[in-house]
Design an enzyme around this catalytic site. Structure first.
Site, PDB file in Angstrom:
ATOM      1  CG  HIS B  82     108.844  50.562  41.240  1.00 45.81           C
ATOM      2  ND1 HIS B  82     110.071  51.164  41.432  1.00 45.81           N
ATOM      3  CD2 HIS B  82     109.077  49.229  41.249  1.00 45.81           C
ATOM      4  CE1 HIS B  82     111.000  50.229  41.549  1.00 45.81           C
ATOM      5  NE2 HIS B  82     110.429  49.056  41.438  1.00 45.81           N
ATOM      6  CG  ASP B 161     116.180  47.777  49.685  1.00 45.97           C
ATOM      7  OD1 ASP B 161     115.732  46.622  49.617  1.00 45.97           O
ATOM      8  OD2 ASP B 161     116.577  48.411  48.692  1.00 45.97           O
ATOM      9  NE  ARG B 168     116.728  39.967  48.229  1.00 43.83           N
ATOM     10  CZ  ARG B 168     115.931  40.778  47.539  1.00 43.83           C
ATOM     11  NH1 ARG B 168     115.767  42.034  47.922  1.00 43.83           N
ATOM     12  NH2 ARG B 168     115.318  40.340  46.471  1.00 43.83           N
ATOM     13  CB  SER B 183     113.527  45.049  47.977  1.00 44.92           C
ATOM     14  OG  SER B 183     114.445  45.944  47.395  1.00 44.92           O
ATOM     15  CE  LYS B 187     114.023  49.760  46.641  1.00 41.44           C
ATOM     16  NZ  LYS B 187     115.082  49.188  45.787  1.00 41.44           N
TER      17      LYS B 187
END
Lengths: 436, 436
Positions: B82, B161, B168, B183, B187
Site C-alpha cells: 500500500h 471508514d 473527516r 483508515s 482496510k
C-alpha cells in the site's frame, strides 16, 4: 470561503476574521452549514479558545441572527439583569419589581432553563394564571404602562444560539468561556437594554467552580458588552450553598414575596439590594433607599401589579397559600451538633430535581410545587435532631428517597464561619475583590 | 456509556478504553451516533491524539465493522502493498505483476482515490475493457488460478471508514496520524493479507511534508500491523518531485508497462525492485533476481495475464498506442540553462488535475488520457529552450492554461544533485535511515 477553511483555521489555533465568524453563524442559522461541520468547529473553539475580538464578533453575529428588540419607545435608560444560573436563585423575582418600584423601566426577557430547577419563567408560572407569552408589542406596551414586564424570549430571537446550544449540549462543548459568553450576551444584546448587570455564580451549584474561572467568565462577558457599546458590570457571587433557603419553583416565589416584604433571607436580600443599587446607578436614576421600598410595601405592590398585568392572581402576594404546595413536608434531621460548615448546592439541587422540580429536556413538564427548603445555612448552629431542611414532595416515598442525600449535603463541624456572598465586581476597568 | 462521555474524555485528553472506542465505531457504522457527535469526537482526536493502544483498537474495530476477507484458501503467505499516495505513483502496477511473476500470490484490493490524479483502479480502467469489479469469489479464484488479481474493495468492507472518511474530509480532520493510520490499516487488515509493506510518501506531493512526520506515521502504521499480528514494514520515500515521469492515468499505465519491460525511469524501477524484494522476503519466498524478471519479459507477461483475466485488452503491453491518448501534446520549455534543482510535485499534480486527470468527489468522472510527462527530473541538466515536460491535453487552450504553472514548478540552478528516493525503512524493531 468554505466551512472547512474556517474549521481548519480554528483547529490550528488561528484567530478568525469577522467575516469567517459571521459566515459560520449565518450558515449555522440558515442550515447551509451542516451540523457535523458546526460541531467540529465548536470542538475546535472549545479546545483552542477565542480572542476577545473573536468572542465579540461571534456574539454580535448571533444577536443579529434573528429579531432584535428596539426598546427606544420606552423612556429612560433600560438596564437588564442576568444570572448565569445557580441553585435557589430567585433574585430576578426580587430585583425586577424592586428597581421598577424605584422608577426605572424593567423589560426582561427570560429563557426556560435546563437543569436542577426551572428558570424564571417556570417560577412565575407557579403563580396561578401568570402568562409569560407576550407579543413584543404587548411586552413593550406593558413596560411603558406599569414600568415592568417579564416574558419569554420569542422564538425568532437569536436562532443561532438555539442551533449552537443544542449541538454543544450533545458534543461536550458547553463549558467554553467564549461559547458561554457569546450565548449569554447575544441574548442580552438582542433584548435591547442599554446597560446590563450580570450575576456570575461560582461554586458547587454553578457551572464554574472556582473564583478564577468565574472572574475569567465575568471579564469575557463584560468585555463583550463594553465592546458592543452597552455598559456592563458583573458580580461574581458565591454558589457553594443555595441562595436563600428555598429550592423549587413555587417555594422560590414564596421566598421572593417574603423578601419583597422585607422578611427574606439575609443573603437573598443583600444580593438583591446590591444588584438593584448597581442597576439604579447604571440607569442614572436618583439615589433611592431600596431597602425602604421593601419595608414600605412598594416593591411588593409593583410585583402584584406585574402579576395582574400578566393575567396572574395578584392576591398571592397577600396569601401565599394560593401558590401550589406539595402535599408532603418531610423534615431532614441533623445527626450531630455543631455549626454548619457546608451545604452542597449541587446535591440539594439534584435532590430537588429528583422530586420533579427540574428538567433535562426543554419540553419536559416539571412539578412546580416540590422542592427543598433549608432551615440551616453555613455558619448556623445546629443541635442533633433539629431539622436541617424540609423536603416538599408529592409522596412520602419520594420525600424518603431524598432524605439521606439532603442530609449528606450538610457538613457539620465544631465551628464554622458564614460564607461571603459577593466576591468580586468586574467592570471594563478591571476586577475589584469585595469584602462582603 | 454515552457518546457525550466518550467525546468529553477525548476532549480532556484522556486515553479511551477499548469499549469506548468500539462503542463509537459501532454507533458510527450503524448510525445510532449522529454525524455531529462523530465529528466533534474526530476533532477532539485530531487535537488531542491517541495512544498506540487506542489507535490499534480503533483500527481493529473499523476492520471488524464490515466484511473481512479470508484468503486462507490461497496457498502461501499473502503480502499486501500500500502507498499513502503520491504524484505519479504507479508503483503498484509494477510491483504487483513483478512479485506475482516471482511466484508469490498477489490479492490486491484498491480504493478510488480522491485528489490530483486517479487511484490504481482508475489507472487500470484506462486499459480498454479492464474490469475492476470482481466478486470476492472471482477475486480469490483468480489469485488461485494465475497468482494475481487487482480489484475494487467491495461496498460491504470497512463501512466505518467510509463514514469517518466522509466526515473527516468535511471537517478538517484528515491530517491526524491515528485517523490516517486506522483508515489505512483497517482496510489492509480487512483485506486479509498475512504481511504488509507500506510506502509512506513524504514531501510536497504527499500529505505529510517532513521526514519526521512521515516516520511518525510509518511508526504508527507498523505498530498497528504488528499489534494486529501482521508483519508490517514501511518505507518512507521521497515525494518532493513526482515518481517517474508520467502523471495522469493512461500515461502512468504506459510508464508502468515500460518499467515492466526494463525500460522505465530509474527511480520507479528502484522503488519497485526494493518493495518487491521486501515482499519476497516477507512471503519467505526463495531469493529471486527481480530485475531479471523485468528484462526477460516474465513480469510483463504476468501483467498481460492479469489484464486478460480481468477482461482487458492484453495487447496493450505490446502496443502502447491502444491506450487512450490526448489529442494535444504541448511542450513546456525551459527559460534558463543549468541543472534542475526542484520539480514541485504538488504543482505538477494540480496542473494535471486541472487538465481533468483527478477528481474532488468520488462520483466525478475523470479524463483518463490527459496529464503531464516530465522530461527532466531533479539533477538533470537542461538548456534554455529545451522541453522540461509535455502537457497531454484535450485542447490547445487547456494545455496553454497550465504551461506557466508547469514551468514554474521547475527550479533551475547552476548545479543540483539528484534527490535520494528511499529515505527510511521502518519495522517493529525501529527506524533505519537509508542511504539511497
Amino acid at each position: 470561503m468554505t466551512a472547512i477553511d474556517v474549521i481548519r483555521d480554528k483547529r490550528d489555533g488561528r484567530a478568525l476574521s469577522d467575516e469567517a465568524i459571521e459566515f459560520i453563524v449565518r450558515g449555522g442559522t440558515d442550515g447551509s452549514i451542516p451540523d457535523y461541520q458546526l460541531s467540529a468547529w465548536l470542538m475546535a473553539v472549545r479546545l483552542n479558545g477565542m480572542t476577545d475580538q473573536e468572542t465579540k464578533t461571534l456574539t454580535l453575529a448571533m444577536a443579529a441572527s434573528g429579531r432584535q428588540l428596539d426598546l427606544s419607545s420606552i423612556p429612560g435608560r433600560k438596564v437588564d439583569k442576568h444570572s448565569t444560573g445557580g441553585v435557589g436563585d430567585k433574585a430576578t423575582l426580587v430585583v425586577a419589581p424592586l428597581v421598577a418600584a424605584a422608577g426605572i423601566p424593567v423589560a426582561k426577557l427570560s429563557g426556560r432553563a435546563l437543569g436542577h430547577s426551572g428558570g424564571t419563567l417556570d417560577k412565575l408560572e407557579s403563580i396561578p394564571g401568570f402568562n409569560v407569552d407576550l407579543s413584543i408589542d404587548q411586552f413593550i406596551d406593558q413596560v411603558r404602562r406599569i414600568g415592568i414586564a417579564i416574558a419569554g424570549q420569542t422564538s425568532d430571537m437569536v436562532p443561532a444560539d438555539k442551533v449552537f446550544y443544542a449541538l454543544r449540549d450533545a458534543t461536550a462543548t458547553v463549558d467554553s468561556v467564549p461559547l458561554i459568553a457569546s450565548s449569554v450576551m447575544s441574548k442580552k444584546l438582542a433584548a435591547g437594554a442599554d446597560a446590563i448587570v450580570l450575576d456570575v455564580k461560582c461554586g458547587r451549584g454553578a457551572f464554574v467552580a472556582t473564583l478564577d474561572e468565574a472572574e475569567a467568565l465575568a471579564r469575557a462577558l463584560v468585555a463583550i458588552g463594553s465592546k458592543a457599546g452597552r455598559e456592563t458590570v458583573a458580580y461574581v457571587t458565591d454558589m457553594e450553598q443555595p441562595l436563600g433557603r428555598a429550592v423549587g419553583n413555587a417555594l422560590e416565589v414564596r421566598e421572593a414575596i417574603e423578601t419583597l416584604s422585607g422578611h427574606g433571607p439575609s443573603d437573598l436580600e443583600a444580593l438583591s439590594l446590591r444588584m438593584g443599587a448597581e442597576m439604579l446607578r447604571m440607569a442614572a436614576a436618583p439615589t433611592t433607599n431600596l431597602r425602604q421600598l421593601l419595608l414600605d410595601g412598594s416593591a411588593l405592590r409593583k410585583f402584584a401589579q406585574l402579576i395582574g398585568a400578566q393575567s396572574g392572581d395578584a392576591s398571592v402576594v397577600d396569601d401565599l397559600d394560593r401558590l401550589p404546595a406539595a402535599t408532603v413536608q418531610h423534615p431532614v434531621l441533623a445527626r450531630e451538633s455543631g455549626q454548619v460548615a457546608a451545604v452542597d448546592a449541587l446535591e440539594i439541587a439534584l435532590a430537588a430535581k429528583s422530586l420533579g422540580a427540574g428538567r433535562d429536556r426543554k419540553d419536559a413538564a416539571i412539578d412546580l410545587s416540590v422542592g427543598v427548603v433549608l432551615h440551616k445555612k453555613v455558619g448556623d448552629r445546629v443541635q442533633a435532631g433539629e431539622a436541617l431542611a424540609t423536603a416538599h414532595a408529592r409522596t412520602e416515598e419520594a420525600a424518603a428517597q431524598i432524605t439521606s442525600r439532603v442530609a449528606a449535603a450538610f457538613s457539620v463541624a465544631a465551628s464554622a464561619q458564614p460564607r461571603r456572598l459577593l466576591l468580586s465586581r468586574v467592570t471594563a476597568a478591571g476586577v475589584e475583590r469585595l469584602d462582603t
